[in-house]
Design a protein around this motif. Structure first.
Motif: not given
Length: 260
Positions: A97-106
């Motif tokens: 889940i951390l890697r998924r969130l890291q791939r989401e752009p902010l």
């Protein structure tokens, strides 16, 4: 007589030779047949490490090995309790889940809007505590797609005598002062605050972000609403007054709206 003996030997010699050769042939044949009928020797099995007994094994070890229970199967086998996942497995799932969130752009827009909402909530709650409000203030920061502007809204629940234009202006000023309290004080305090809200720590504005704070002042409005608390509403008093403008707006430029 000697001649007779020689003649006789000359006649018998070939027969003796053939007899000797025949006997030799028979003996060879018998020897070969006996060799073929002899069973082949089976090589001894090679001992493996598992079969070999250690040289230093003690009698106690041998006794323990003999006393070990045989394997069970079927209904004789003892039930095996379910095993919990090991910590590395749980950690690996958590990292997914951390890697998924890291791939989401902010975006910087998302970052700044979240900061504005957080700061507005803290500032409005502080004012409510100072006023001993019976109802906690409510606040929000939203982007309006229809006109491309950001609206900061804060509602305060005050008695009827405080719901005036002067009271709204005073609350507007107090709220702006709470928002820019940590900014360098002066005429540019509001623009400095907005620029810092949209700038993450360690991020440097490039040339396309020049005068960020001043430009944000033009597209961000603050609206303060003075509303009736619940006990006034029960008595039939629902009057509300709003005042809105930019964070650096002068009193005469604020927009007012009274709603009964």
């Amino acid at each position: 007589m000697a001649v007779a003996v020689g003649v006789r030997l000359g006649v018998l010699a070939p027969k003796l030779i053939w007899t000797v050769l025949l006997l030799a042939s028979v003996c060879w044949t018998v020897a070969v047949a006996a060799q073929e009928r002899r069973p082949e020797a089976t090589p001894a099995p090679i001992a493996t490490p598992a079969d070999a007994t250690p040289a230093d094994a003690t009698p106690a070890d041998a006794t323990a090995a003999d006393a070990a229970p045989a394997e069970t199967s079927g209904n004789d086998a003892a039930p095996v309790a379910p095993q919990r996942p090991t910590t590395p497995q749980r950690s690996a799932r958590g990292n997914d889940i951390l890697r998924r969130l890291q791939r989401e752009p902010l975006t910087l827009f998302d970052w700044g809007l979240a900061n504005l909402e957080r700061d507005l909530h803290r500032a409005s709650q502080r004012l409510g505590e100072e006023d001993y409000a019976s109802v906690a203030p409510r606040s929000s920061a939203t982007y309006r797609w229809r006109d491309g502007r950001i609206r900061l809204s804060a509602s305060f629940f005050v008695p009827a005598e405080a719901r005036t234009a002067e009271g709204c202006v005073a609350q507007f000023r107090r709220l702006v002062g709470a928002l820019v309290a940590d900014a360098p004080q002066g005429p540019d305090a509001a623009s400095w605050y907005l620029g810092s809200a949209f700038q993450p720590s360690g991020h440097f504005w490039t040339s396309r972000f020049e005068d960020t704070g001043a430009k944000l002042l033009q597209v961000i409005d603050l609206r303060v609403s003075l509303r009736a608390p619940s006990y006034d509403k029960l008595a039939g008093d629902t009057r509300r007054i709003d005042c809105s403008g930019s964070l650096d707006a002068a009193e005469e430029t604020l927009r007012f709206e009274a709603i009964s």
